[in-house]
Design a protein around this motif. Structure first.
Motif, short mmCIF file in Angstrom:
data_model
loop_
_atom_site.label_atom_id
_atom_site.label_comp_id
_atom_site.label_asym_id
_atom_site.label_seq_id
_atom_site.Cartn_x
_atom_site.Cartn_y
_atom_site.Cartn_z
N ALA B 14 6.67 -16.65 -48.87
CA ALA B 14 7.34 -16.28 -50.13
C ALA B 14 7.70 -14.79 -50.08
CB ALA B 14 6.42 -16.57 -51.31
N ALA B 18 11.32 -13.08 -50.28
CA ALA B 18 11.57 -12.08 -51.33
C ALA B 18 12.15 -10.80 -50.73
CB ALA B 18 10.28 -11.78 -52.08
N LEU B 100 12.59 -19.43 -53.81
CA LEU B 100 11.42 -18.75 -54.41
C LEU B 100 10.99 -19.45 -55.69
CD1 LEU B 100 12.49 -15.05 -53.76
CD2 LEU B 100 10.47 -16.18 -52.83
#
Lengths: 423, 268
Positions: B14, B18, B100
């Protein structure tokens, strides 16, 4: 490097004079050969609609060629009075000339900053000099580096981003909507001259068909014939709009030919995708309220000119970073050039010192005849080499970094004298 | 002792996604080609970690968490593929928030308990696989629709063509959306039928028909039927089609988050 640039551009001379001074067609190779033969120099000519520049260089000579001689040559070649052209010509030497050609190739000196054509023209000038055998060590390095700088400026800044001609901007918009054109219909309304260039660009997209309509059927036929399309009667305009994907409107009508109400009726009949309307007529042909960005995208002359201005404004913001790149590359080029120029001296210096080092080493080894081991011998030779390298480090670095000052003795001369090197 | 592979957590991939998203955002305001390469690198690293996590942790794809992580993984593959294929387009800005979001939802739902009855049967596997593939289609359609609306907004405002957010043209985006719908509908229909077969295999209960899961999947099917009708019968295109696709995606998310009553756990 004894580089000299003599020339004129849109900044210094009107178009009539630029036309007279152009080296086009067979004039270019003839002039290159003559320059090279007469002055015994390298030569390249950059001749475009916005500038005429002659680059000459004599790598081995003590001084550069005289600018007036080249100006005289230009006048003589074009059979023009010298006095008439001399005032419009500028002359730059060495570092200034290098900077100038880098700026020119990067389109920083162009009429429209960021235009992409000039790099190709500089390349062409270089290739002509190469082909004619008039490019030598200086011009090879100069033009190759100029093209590299142009590429760097183009890729590292946004100076070439976007299009600045109305017709190119129009086609850019078409490409924002449509992906492929083999199944598209272009409808040309009217016969305005302003649309000719846009139509040329649209034809390059290779649409499936081009329909042309005009109040005068004869004019419609003529345009259709020119662009490989088919003419349709004026009273079938609405039907043609139902089928069209791209519309180019250039009529001379005093009132809009397409009101919103009429167009709504056309949209209701359409099953095709978004229609792009390029209304480049003045006064406008289409009611601006037609534009919704979804079913119909309407761009008129004001929109296209606004984009043109915005693009130019945006490009101006990239001028400063582009100039910084040019400055950096000029410094790098000159430093490389000095290194290249002083290269033989540096090599000679090393050879001399190595020769003396080897002699000393041989003497010492002879004195210790048989008493030193192989390891000791290697250590001794290494130590002598190290000392020589350390002694030479300063002078060699100074030579590589030398900035020649015209009125003073150069380091090169000092070094030759100090170490008794031959010229 | 744990190996580095076993130490990979949801946070690892993640965070990579990001960072890739952040770099793309940076590139939007301060264009530097290197930023996009680095963003793609982080995206690729995230994808690698994602695959390792799904494999090593043996995440059950039939749980809501597992299905959302799997969908996020497939969309990451889509991002990396498209970012390489269409380098000019800012894919990361559109795909990675979705990735996400799905990872975030997966963490929030956090139920990994696999179903107990029938999920390993032919009908159970068929049902789950078909619905997952349909979900991929819906998600791609959603991405295309969002991009379409952004491009539409740019054209409505007559912004300069080569400035700002680089996107595909309207026609390509509509085509992408249309293909996604055409791809998803038969899969969704077949997945639903397989689900019913599975229910029959397990012995269907009347209350199962009114579960959130069943209602949302049926709703998704219905929206798709309407979408196809609008596109091919009424010739609705462009903005309206994009909005309908986004609505279908919202229902998909609802179906993903809802409990797995319908198949007792099997599904996307």
């Amino acid at each position: 490097m004894n580089l000299l640039l003599v020339g004129g551009s849109f900044k210094t001379m009107p178009i009539e004079m630029r036309e007279k001074l152009a080296f086009d067609g067979p004039k270019l190779p003839a002039a290159l050969n003559e320059l090279s033969a007469r002055f015994g120099c390298e030569a390249a000519i950059l001749s475009t609609c916005n500038r005429v520049e002659i680059y000459v260089a004599r790598a081995g000579a003590a001084t550069a060629l005289d600018a007036d001689l080249i100006a005289e040559y230009i006048a003589e070649f074009h059979q023009l009075p010298y006095d008439q052209i001399r005032a419009s010509l500028y002359a730059l030497t060495n570092e200034d000339a290098v900077k100038h050609v880098f700026r020119v190739a990067s389109s920083l000196d162009s009429l429209i900053v960021g235009e992409g054509q000039i790099a190709g023209q500089v390349k062409q000038a270089y290739e002509s000099a190469q082909g004619g055998g008039t490019a030598g060590i200086v011009l090879h390095s100069l033009f190759q580096q100029a093209l590299a700088v142009a590429k760097r400026v183009r890729t590292q800044t946004g100076i070439s981003k976007g299009h600045v001609s109305v017709s190119s901007v129009a086609v850019d918009y078409v490409r924002q909507v449509h992906d492929h054109f083999g199944d598209k219909t272009v409808l040309v309304i009217g016969a305005g001259k302003m649309g000719a260039l846009t139509l040329k660009h649209l034809r390059e997209l290779k649409p499936e068909r081009i329909l042309v309509t005009n109040r005068s059927p004869e004019k419609a036929q003529d345009i259709a014939k020119e662009c490989g399309g088919s003419a349709i009667p004026w009273d079938q305009l609405d039907d043609a709009l139902v089928e069209a994907d791209i519309v180019l409107s250039t009529t001379g009508a005093p009132e809009p030919i397409m009101t919103r109400r009429r167009f709504d009726g056309i949209l209701a009949r359409r099953s095709r995708g978004t229609m792009v309307i390029l209304d480049i007529a003045v006064p406008r042909d289409f009611d601006p309220r037609i534009h919704d960005g979804d079913r119909a995208c309407l761009f008129n002359v004001d929109d296209l000119k606004r984009i043109q201005e915005e693009t130019l404004k945006e490009r101006q913001e990239h001028v400063k970073p582009s100039e910084a790149i040019v400055e950096q590359d000029v410094a790098r080029f000159l430093s490389e050039w000095r290194r290249k120029k002083n290269g033989p001296i540096i090599a000679q210096l090393r050879q001399e010192f190595e020769k003396h080092g080897m002699a000393v080493s041989a003497d010492v080894l002879a004195k210790f005849n048989g008493k030193l081991s192989e390891e000791d011998k290697k250590y001794l030779e290494g130590a002598i080499k190290l000392v020589l390298n350390r002694i030479l480090h300063g002078p060699i670095s100074a030579l590589a970094e030398e900035v020649p000052e015209p009125s003073k003795h150069t380091l090169r001369e000092a070094m030759m004298k100090l170490f008794r090197l031959e010229r | 002792m744990l190996t580095w592979i076993e130490k990979i957590t949801v946070t690892c991939f993640a965070a990579s996604y990001a960072v890739a998203f952040g770099l793309e955002l940076w590139h939007l305001f301060r264009p530097r080609p290197i930023l996009r390469f680095v963003a793609l690198g982080f995206g690729g690293a995230g994808l690698f970690a994602h695959v390792i996590y799904m494999t090593v942790q043996s995440v059950p794809f039939v749980s809501p968490t597992g299905s959302m992580l799997l969908l996020a993984l497939i969309l990451s593959v889509f991002y990396v593929g498209e970012a390489i294929h269409h380098q000019r387009v800012a894919w990361a800005l559109f795909v990675l928030p979705l990735v996400l979001g799905l990872i975030g939802l997966a963490v929030l739902v956090q139920t990994q308990s696999p179903p107990t009855e029938g999920w390993q049967s032919f009908w159970g596997i068929a049902h789950g696989t078909l619905l997952m593939l349909a979900a991929v289609g819906v998600s791609v359609g959603f991405i295309a629709s969002v991009m379409y609306l952004v491009q539409l907004r740019r054209l409505q405002a007559k912004l300069p063509p080569n400035q700002g957010l680089p996107l595909l043209n309207l026609e390509r985006l509509e085509l992408m959306n249309r293909r996604a719908i055409l791809w998803s509908f038969p899969l969704l229909t077949a997945g639903l039928l397989a689900g019913f077969a599975l229910q029959l295999y397990n012995g269907m209960l009347l209350q199962d028909l009114f579960s959130v899961r069943i209602v949302s999947v049926l709703g998704l099917w219905l929206v798709f039927a309407i979408l196809l009708y609008l596109r091919y019968r009424v010739h609705v295109r462009g903005r309206q089609l994009a909005l309908w696709t986004m609505f279908a995606f919202a229902i998909l998310v609802l179906a993903l988050v809802s409990s797995h009553d319908f198949s007792k756990g099997v599904g996307p």
